[in-house]
Design an enzyme around this catalytic site. Structure first.
Site, PDB file in Angstrom:
ATOM      1  N   GLU A 199       0.824  -1.224   0.000  1.00 44.09           N
ATOM      2  CA  GLU A 199       0.000   0.000   0.000  1.00 44.09           C
ATOM      3  C   GLU A 199       0.853   1.268   0.000  1.00 44.09           C
ATOM      4  OE1 GLU A 199      -2.747  -0.278   3.288  1.00 44.09           O
ATOM      5  OE2 GLU A 199      -4.131  -1.424   2.055  1.00 44.09           O
ATOM      6  N   GLU A 268      -6.399  -7.907  -0.396  1.00 40.45           N
ATOM      7  CA  GLU A 268      -6.935  -7.873   0.968  1.00 40.45           C
ATOM      8  C   GLU A 268      -8.426  -7.593   0.937  1.00 40.45           C
ATOM      9  OE1 GLU A 268      -4.865  -5.225   3.681  1.00 40.45           O
ATOM     10  OE2 GLU A 268      -2.930  -5.803   2.828  1.00 40.45           O
TER      11      GLU A 268
HETATM   12  C1  GAL Z   1      -4.244  -2.578   5.146  1.00 40.73           C
HETATM   13  C2  GAL Z   1      -2.833  -3.119   5.305  1.00 40.73           C
HETATM   14  C3  GAL Z   1      -2.847  -4.381   6.145  1.00 40.73           C
HETATM   15  C4  GAL Z   1      -3.661  -4.178   7.384  1.00 40.73           C
HETATM   16  C5  GAL Z   1      -5.049  -3.724   7.005  1.00 40.73           C
HETATM   17  C6  GAL Z   1      -5.948  -3.466   8.166  1.00 40.73           C
HETATM   18  O1  GAL Z   1      -4.240  -1.265   4.760  1.00 40.73           O
HETATM   19  O2  GAL Z   1      -2.260  -3.395   4.061  1.00 40.73           O
HETATM   20  O3  GAL Z   1      -1.536  -4.742   6.450  1.00 40.73           O
HETATM   21  O4  GAL Z   1      -3.029  -3.235   8.162  1.00 40.73           O
HETATM   22  O5  GAL Z   1      -4.978  -2.532   6.322  1.00 40.73           O
HETATM   23  O6  GAL Z   1      -6.136  -4.591   8.902  1.00 40.73           O
END
Ligand code: GAL
Length: 895
Positions: A199, A268
């Site tokens: 990110e 994610e």
């Molecule tokens: C995303 C990040 C993850 C985790 C998630 C929230 O932005 O890439 O590592 O932090 O948010 O759980």
């Protein structure tokens, strides 16, 4: 390979005999823990999907972070991911776990990455390895080792030579490690994809041109390692041409990568959320999650990863910050302990099965055909030719209306679409699955007071449970932690130092001591004005405790907040002690290396007659950590060297205390937790294993809605629970850290608590409920039966089913409710309605009792009569799971 001789085998104990079948089962599931797992294959991609061994694939991926579980838990987590329909396991790589000291690597225990990857491979799943090495992840310092701050001239995550050098060294180390262990797919290993950075697009602007250059450098550095599989950057709209930019979020169905040559990947999918100390617990409804996933594949997505499929636990001091709790449950399909969270796990399993049924059509089409079905309804149709020339067609029908059901026509047929839902039609005609219709079982977890250890087993029923809380121990030892400078390894410095520069994060705690001399004039000045002098600090994080002459004046908690603490001095010399503490280092944002901890800005003592005292110019004596930490009094090896004394039952809570006791492990295989609700704030160790920070801080009072409506876009405030209660009271102690008896528990308590009220408990999915109506879709497995495939059976004629399944090692011990007819209510509150098949209970009991899992058809045939013809009937069942005979005496998982 050597074989056990007869003489040896006679030494196998009866306990071992009982666990032999389980060991054997594990050997069958995980036949090889070294060597190659697949015929070597290549992975590439086009605009539509990853291409694995020459074929486009639709992938479901399960996020599991290996250090958030123990190696003993890994096989079960991977098996449950596969069983839930995952093709891929995804994990970050945790740099600060692997290189705790510059140049000294750790790949042991929970950090045995090679072992984890091999277990994934041996289960037949693929792996997406996100090296980062910045990972965010609510992990301490976002995964960066704290020593990285000390590299001269370093600036993290930008075009900075010292940073790039260290980053390249670590990423190379990991890629080499994987290659040496033959873990890339072209070597017959499971790794099909990697990730560099994480990110970075979120912070890139803060770094100007140097940020842009860094992205290019990171990409070419990664590609230059010759790993031979595709690399991903997530949330990176300027990812270079040969790196796939991927989407993260609650929904990614509108996502378009930055080039027509790249597939749509969702690295994610946030299926829940993390929790802060003092926060409530987020939940993402299964229906909305399934909707998001179905919409993703509907609109051209091809790889989706659940962040997290299993969240686990932030053991030790690994949780990030500010203020992330020890549990990383995340409301994931597998809970913190690895138990299935139902109906989430089961509903997603059905969804994955439906998507799998569409896979050949999904990959055959270069793009879907679009058809508008109504103002808020649309269809995407995937058509193509099968490998053997047959015509393929799969369709997704969506109703994105947040409130109303829709009745749509598609290919001449009528379909009802519940609000905010997608129906999946693997043959463009029959509905295999609808995201808003949950047919999967619900499970209710109970937390039981510890059963007696090995041997004498008894179930504690609800009614007895209350009177029968068994506390962990009646005998405790205590030891006072010195307030202030405690040992020789202190040093004195003129001025206030930055917390992390001193502690290097070796401990949460940093003592600062200075001497304040107070005149008679000052005292009378304060008396006349009725005012107190005040310690005033412009900005501090995370906890500051102020002591004068070893007495606590007060504590301030916050993240870069102003601290104003009134203090009382005596005439003459006073010891002013400031204790700064961290509760997880910052893991998100630009310029992490500058974030630091402790104090920022001016520090003064105000309210003196002759003006403020500038504390930043005073001479301070510093000491890192606690005496007990330095002496490792929490370890089995060293605890006895400390001068513990017996703790009296009536002793009142006091601050800065160490406590220890010994306890026996509850029998059975259910996950073990410590209930620390009676304690204040601190850290706990079992047999020397740091189980994490604990804090009995109460969650915000407001914000937990009474009902949770799955409809409409989810955000982490939407379906929270636990308001007004302590954020976390139960702390996971993995069974592999326990022995049958005399386990050493040591706690360091900062604010005062009552160890006599600590209890050890087990968590179990004790209650299962299923509720499925006659109109529900047929079981997904029926789509793969030969009768259906060759056309001799119509899917319309297949009755739906209620499926019940206890956790492994448990069986359905009783059916507490069953009604085929028009039952009312929901799980734990079912009652029979007007229509009820009289044999409901006996038929369900017959099918289920004594079994680990069972299913019952929802049909008149199954219930041998029609209790009310012309009425739509439902089967509702509530069952109780209990440990099976084989496992209830076992204290340990046998993995
Ligand atoms: C995303 C990040 C993850 C985790 C998630 C929230 O932005 O890439 O590592 O932090 O948010 O759980």
């Amino acid at each position: 390979m050597s074989f056990t001789s007869m003489a040896d085998s006679t030494r196998i104990s009866s306990l071992q005999w009982r666990i032999l079948p389980q060991i054997f089962a594990l050997l069958v599931i995980f036949p090889i823990v070294s060597g190659s797992f697949f015929e070597p294959f290549n992975v590439s991609y086009d605009h539509r999907a990853l291409i694995v061994a020459g074929k486009r694939r639709m992938f479901v991926s399960a996020g599991i972070h290996y250090p958030r579980a123990t190696p003993e838990m890994w096989p079960d987590l991977i098996t449950k991911s596969k069983d839930g329909g995952a093709d891929v396991i995804q994990t970050y790589v945790f740099w600060n776990g692997h290189e705790p000291v510059k140049g000294q690597y750790n790949f042991e225990g929970r950090y045995d990455l090679v072992k984890f990857v091999k277990l994934v491979g041996s289960s037949g799943l693929y792996l997406h390895l996100r090296i980062g090495p910045y990972v965010c992840a609510e992990w301490n310092f976002g995964g960066f080792p704290v020593w990285l701050r000390d590299v001269p001239g370093i600036e993290f995550r930008t075009d900075n030579e010292p940073f790039k050098k260290e980053m390249q060294k670590f990423v190379t180390k990991i890629v080499d490690l994987m290659r040496e262990a033959k873990l890339f797919c072209w070597q017959g290993g499971p790794i099909i994809m990697l990730q560099i950075e994480n990110e970075y697009g979120d912070v890139e602007k803060s770094y100007g041109q140097k940020g842009k250059d860094y992205v290019k450098w990171a990409a070419s550095m990664a590609l230059g390692l010759g790993a031979g599989v595709p690399w991903v950057m997530c949330k990176q709209t300027d990812a270079p041409e040969n790196i796939i930019d991927a989407c993260n979020g609650y929904y990614c169905d509108g996502f378009k990568p930055n080039s027509k040559t790249k597939p749509v990947l969702w690295t994610e999918d946030w299926d829940g959320w993390y929790t802060k100390w003092g926060g409530s617990l987020p939940h993402r409804p299964a229906e909305d999650l399934a909707f998001a996933v179905a919409r993703f594949y509907q609109r051209g997505g091809s790889f989706q990863n659940y962040y997290m499929y299993f969240g686990g636990t932030n053991f030790g001091r690994t949780s990030g910050g500010p203020f992330y709790i020890t549990s990383y449950d995340y409301d994931a399909p597998l809970d913190e302990y690895g138990l299935r969270s139902e109906p989430k796990w089961g509903h997603l399993k059905d969804l994955h099965a439906a998507i799998k049924l569409c896979e050949t059509a999904l990959v055959a089409a270069d793009a879907p055909q679009y058809r508008k079905l109504g103002s808020n309804q649309e269809a995407h149709i995937y058509r193509g030719n099968g490998e053997t020339g047959g015509k393929l067609c799969a369709a997704f029908l969506a109703n994105i209306d947040e409130h109303k059901s829709a009745y749509v026509k598609f290919n001449g047929q009528s379909y009802t679409l519940p609000p905010w839902s997608v129906s999946i039609l693997p043959d463009c005609r029959h509905v295999a699955f609808n995201t808003a219709k949950v047919g999967a079982q619900t499970s209710v977890k109970t937390v039981d007071s510890a059963r007696s250890p090995l041997g004498s087993f008894s179930i504690l029923h609800n009614d007895v449970r209350k009177d029968n809380v068994s506390y962990i121990s009646k005998s405790w030892m205590a030891l006072k932690e010195p307030i202030g400078i405690w040992g020789e390894n202190n040093f004195t410095f003129q001025g206030l130092l930055e917390h992390l520069n001193v502690t290097k994060d070796q401990s949460d705690y940093l003592w600062h001591r200075t001497r304040i001399s107070v005149s008679e004039d000052d005292i009378s000045f304060w008396k006349t004005n009725g005012a107190n002098p005040t310690v005033s600090i412009d900005s501090m994080r995370d906890v500051l405790r102020v002591f004068v002459n070893k007495q606590l004046s007060g504590s301030i908690v916050g993240h870069w907040v102003k601290a104003e603490q009134p203090v009382r001095f005596v005439q003459g010399n006073n010891d002013l002690l400031l204790l700064t503490q961290t509760v997880g280092l910052q893991n998100y944002g630009a310029f992490l290396e500058k974030d630091g901890a402790g104090f920022r800005g001016k520090a003064k003592l105000t309210g003196f007659k002759n003006g403020d005292v500038d504390l930043s110019k005073s001479s301070w004596t510093y000491q890192v950590g606690l005496k007990g930490e330095a002496e490792k009094i929490y370890t089995v090896e060293h605890n006895e060297k400390a001068e513990w004394s017996t703790l009296e039952t009536e002793s009142s809570p006091s601050i800065f205390m160490w406590y220890k006791t010994y306890f026996d492990t509850p029998g059975g295989t259910d996950p073990v937790v410590l209930d620390l609700e009676s304690m204040g704030k601190g850290q706990a160790w079992v047999n020397g294993h740091h189980i994490g920070r604990y804090w009995n801080i109460i969650s915000q009072k407001d914000g937990c809605d009474r009902t949770c409506d799955y409809r409409g876009a989810y955000n982490s405030d939407k379906c929270t629970t636990n308001c007004g209660k302590p954020t976390q009271t139960r702390y996971h102690v993995p069974r592999s850290w326990l022995k049958p008896s005399s386990n050493l528990l040591v706690l360091f308590e900062e604010t005062g608590g009552n160890p006599f009220k600590i209890s050890v408990k087990t968590v179990t999915a004790a209650i299962l409920c299923g509720q499925v109506s006659e109109s529900h879709y047929p079981p997904l497995r029926k789509w793969s039966t030969p009768d259906f495939k060759n056309g001799t059976m119509s899917i319309n004629s297949v009755a739906p089913e209620v499926h019940l399944r206890c956790e492994e090692g448990h069986v359905i011990s009783s059916i507490e409710f069953a009604s085929y007819g028009t039952p009312r209510g929901s799980c734990e509150k079912f009652s029979t309605g007007k229509c009820h098949a009289s044999k409901s209970l006996s038929i369900v009991s017959e099918a289920c009792q004594g079994r680990n899992s069972c299913f019952i058809e929802v049909s008149n045939t199954a219930f041998r009569s029609d209790p009310c013809s012309g009425t739509l009937k439902t089967l509702a069942v509530m069952a109780r799971c209990s440990p099976s005979q084989d496992t209830r005496h076992l204290g340990f998982k046998t993995a």
